[in-house]
Design an enzyme around this catalytic site. Structure first.
Site, PDB file in Angstrom:
ATOM      1  CE1 TYR A  24      -7.970   4.898  -4.097  1.00  0.00           C
ATOM      2  CE2 TYR A  24      -9.752   3.791  -3.036  1.00  0.00           C
ATOM      3  CZ  TYR A  24      -8.455   3.963  -2.884  1.00  0.00           C
ATOM      4  OH  TYR A  24      -7.468   3.531  -2.353  1.00  0.00           O
ATOM      5  CE1 TYR A 129      -0.486  -0.716   1.686  1.00  0.00           C
ATOM      6  CE2 TYR A 129      -2.779   0.207   2.593  1.00  0.00           C
ATOM      7  CZ  TYR A 129      -1.759  -0.343   1.587  1.00  0.00           C
ATOM      8  OH  TYR A 129      -2.483  -0.492   0.460  1.00  0.00           O
ATOM      9  CB  THR A 155       0.053  -4.491   1.874  1.00  0.00           C
ATOM     10  OG1 THR A 155      -1.063  -5.150   2.211  1.00  0.00           O
ATOM     11  CG2 THR A 155       0.178  -4.004   0.255  1.00  0.00           C
ATOM     12  CE  LYS A 251      -3.470  -7.678  -0.711  1.00  0.00           C
ATOM     13  NZ  LYS A 251      -3.269  -6.530  -1.427  1.00  0.00           N
ATOM     14  CG  HIS A 275      -1.805  -2.897  -4.501  1.00  0.00           C
ATOM     15  ND1 HIS A 275      -1.503  -3.292  -3.052  1.00  0.00           N
ATOM     16  CD2 HIS A 275      -2.846  -1.780  -4.129  1.00  0.00           C
ATOM     17  CE1 HIS A 275      -2.167  -2.228  -2.356  1.00  0.00           C
ATOM     18  NE2 HIS A 275      -2.988  -1.541  -2.640  1.00  0.00           N
ATOM     19  NE  ARG A 278      -6.204   0.106  -6.202  1.00  0.00           N
ATOM     20  CZ  ARG A 278      -7.061   0.838  -6.403  1.00  0.00           C
ATOM     21  NH1 ARG A 278      -7.897   0.615  -7.447  1.00  0.00           N
ATOM     22  NH2 ARG A 278      -7.527   1.810  -5.704  1.00  0.00           N
TER      23      ARG A 278
HETATM   24  C1  LIG Z   1     -10.197   0.237  -4.026  1.00  0.00           C
HETATM   25  C2  LIG Z   1      -8.990  -0.474  -3.742  1.00  0.00           C
HETATM   26  C3  LIG Z   1      -8.483  -0.433  -2.333  1.00  0.00           C
HETATM   27  C4  LIG Z   1      -7.642  -1.217  -1.948  1.00  0.00           C
HETATM   28  N1  LIG Z   1      -7.041  -0.785  -0.918  1.00  0.00           N
HETATM   29  C5  LIG Z   1      -5.887  -1.819  -0.429  1.00  0.00           C
HETATM   30  C6  LIG Z   1      -5.590  -1.702   1.053  1.00  0.00           C
HETATM   31  O1  LIG Z   1      -5.874  -0.838   1.622  1.00  0.00           O
HETATM   32  N2  LIG Z   1      -4.616  -2.575   1.406  1.00  0.00           N
HETATM   33  C7  LIG Z   1      -4.085  -3.618   0.430  1.00  0.00           C
HETATM   34  O2  LIG Z   1      -3.148  -4.574   0.793  1.00  0.00           O
HETATM   35  N3  LIG Z   1      -4.453  -3.744  -0.806  1.00  0.00           N
HETATM   36  C8  LIG Z   1      -5.453  -2.872  -1.056  1.00  0.00           C
HETATM   37  N4  LIG Z   1      -6.057  -3.173  -2.336  1.00  0.00           N
HETATM   38  C9  LIG Z   1      -5.572  -4.133  -3.040  1.00  0.00           C
HETATM   39  C10 LIG Z   1      -6.350  -5.338  -3.081  1.00  0.00           C
HETATM   40  O3  LIG Z   1      -6.245  -6.007  -1.781  1.00  0.00           O
HETATM   41  C11 LIG Z   1      -6.271  -6.452  -3.889  1.00  0.00           C
HETATM   42  O4  LIG Z   1      -4.573  -6.534  -4.119  1.00  0.00           O
HETATM   43  C12 LIG Z   1      -6.535  -5.992  -5.364  1.00  0.00           C
HETATM   44  O5  LIG Z   1      -8.044  -5.565  -5.375  1.00  0.00           O
HETATM   45  C13 LIG Z   1      -6.928  -7.477  -6.087  1.00  0.00           C
HETATM   46  O6  LIG Z   1      -7.190  -7.335  -7.314  1.00  0.00           O
HETATM   47  P1  LIG Z   1      -8.925  -7.245  -7.790  1.00  0.00           P
HETATM   48  O7  LIG Z   1      -9.524  -5.960  -7.388  1.00  0.00           O
HETATM   49  O8  LIG Z   1      -8.788  -7.059  -9.566  1.00  0.00           O
HETATM   50  O9  LIG Z   1      -9.421  -8.575  -7.494  1.00  0.00           O
HETATM   51  C14 LIG Z   1      -7.247  -2.156  -2.876  1.00  0.00           C
HETATM   52  C15 LIG Z   1      -7.770  -2.453  -4.005  1.00  0.00           C
HETATM   53  C16 LIG Z   1      -8.744  -1.604  -4.418  1.00  0.00           C
HETATM   54  C17 LIG Z   1      -9.532  -1.746  -5.841  1.00  0.00           C
END
Ligand SMILES: Cc1cc2nc3c(=O)[nH]c(=O)nc-3n(C[C@H](O)[C@H](O)[C@H](O)COP(=O)(O)O)c2cc1C
Length: 385
Positions: A24, A129, A155, A251, A275, A278
């Site tokens: 995840y 969110y 976000t 964001k 993100h 993702r």
């Molecule tokens: C496991 C996971 C959970 C995340 N959950 C959120 C979240 O709840 N809210 C959000 O704005 N971004 C979320 N993100 C995105 C991160 O804030 C960020 O944009 C991203 O991880 C950056 O890339 P990197 O992990 O390669 O540094 C999540 C990323 C990961 C890997």
């Protein structure tokens, strides 16, 4: 293994976490092309080496969003930290604050803002969110005000969740409760189990009082994601701008015109983000998107960046190309999963050391000096004809 860099922490996290949680954190959407590009595009840019510069005291602090920060990076929002290590949000916030840097709590967290405020008085930000139920958004905003949150990160790149095939294979998305099969898989990682699960069933504290979200973090998470407002538009950002009196940052921006729109609506900054690869697979890398966005918004609008940051040199490249600061995502999540608060502290320390050494080798004494050079410290990684 004694971890010497962020990649080592990733490997330690892989060993310690149940596969379903490691995948995840680690995975991206579809072909994972954008996730890989976030990393590989850093190699398109090089850092200019300068020698024999009179030594001057080094200063890694810098300003963005109206505050002085001791380092050019902070901990960005990552959901469900409390599932990777027991009390994960508290541990990450404490590690950030011990280094003087900000921590941004995700909407999707085990701990609430009030829980964090009970253990630390350092700089706290909140990631929102926008949910269909605006009364819940109002509750989140009130909690943020109460906790003295400085900056609200809204976000905007998740109106629809990208398909992350590792999660589909592991059954992550359909998980709502701990089944015997899942329990058997979790039991393969006894250290994790002792740390997280034996504290009792984790639950999303901010919505515990809302029975419609169900019970236990897994069910609550599934219900929360289903209720993200997928009709979100600039009108909602304008509403938030009116409603939230603190700093507001959008964001999930990759297009120059979207950054300009956020600026013109009175937002205080944007995070250039996909993100972590993702969401839209095929979207550009964040470091690749940065120069055109800086050119479009002008020198004064706050640009933060995340995506693929695993090295101090990545941070220097981002700042050298016009980012005011950088958010860590997976880098610190790996540290947390591998070694709790100490792991996050070590990730921060490693990146700080890498920044310090590399900046010195560039003949630059401070992060602000790097910013003032406006791109001239950055070169194509293989300058040729
Ligand atoms: C496991 C996971 C959970 C995340 N959950 C959120 C979240 O709840 N809210 C959000 O704005 N971004 C979320 N993100 C995105 C991160 O804030 C960020 O944009 C991203 O991880 C950056 O890339 P990197 O992990 O390669 O540094 C999540 C990323 C990961 C890997």
């Amino acid at each position: 293994m004694v971890p010497v860099n962020i990649h080592d922490f990733r490997e330690l996290a892989r060993r310690r976490l149940p596969k379903i949680f490691f995948d995840y954190i680690d995975g991206g959407s579809f072909e994972e092309e954008t996730m890989r590009a976030n990393r590989s595009d850093f190699a398109r840019f090089g850092l200019r080496q300068t020698v024999l510069v009179e030594p001057r005291p080094q200063d890694l602090s810098t300003s963005y969003l109206g505050r002085r920060h001791p380092l050019p990076f902070m901990l960005g929002p990552v959901g469900f930290l409390g599932l990777y290590s027991g009390g994960g949000e508290e541990k990450a916030a404490r590690a950030a604050h011990a280094a003087g840097i900000a921590f941004c709590l995700s909407t999707f967290s085990i701990a609430s803002l009030a829980d964090l405020r009970a253990v630390t008085d350092g700089p706290l930000d909140f990631q929102l969110y926008v949910l269909e139920d605006r009364s819940l958004c109002e509750e989140f905003l009130a909690a943020a005000e109460q906790a003295g949150v400085d900056t609200l990160f809204v976000t905007v790149d998740t109106a629809i969740t990208g398909i992350r095939e590792r999660d589909v294979r592991n059954g992550f998305r359909s998980l709502t409760r701990v089944t015997p099969g899942l329990l058997a898989r979790l039991a393969l990682k006894p250290r994790w189990l002792a740390d997280v699960a034996l504290r009792g069933m984790p639950s999303v504290r901010a919505i515990e009082h809302r029975p419609e979200f169900g019970r236990g973090a897994l069910e609550q998470a599934a219900n929360l994601s289903r209720r993200i407002d997928n009709t979100l538009s600039w009108k909602d950002i304008a509403w938030l701008r009116e409603r939230w009196t603190g700093k507001l940052v959008v964001k999930g921006v990759l297009a120059p015109k979207d950054a300009v729109k956020a600026r013109d609506l009175g937002c205080d900054g944007v995070v250039i983000s996909n993100h972590g690869g993702r969401q839209l697979d095929g979207a550009s890398s964040t470091i690749g998107a940065l120069p055109a966005i800086r050119a479009a918004v002008g020198p004064d609008f706050c640009l933060l960046l995340d995506g693929g940051i695993r090295r101090g040199t990545d941070i220097l490249k981002a700042v050298g190309l016009g980012a005011d600061g950088v958010l860590l995502g997976r880098a610190y999540a790996y540290g947390l999963a591998a070694a709790g608060q100490g792991g996050v502290a070590e990730v921060i320390a490693i990146l700080t050391k890498e920044i310090s050494i590399s900046l010195a080798l560039m003949g630059i004494s401070s992060v602000d000096e790097l910013k003032a050079l406006r791109g001239s410290a950055i070169q194509a990684s293989h300058p040729s004809g």
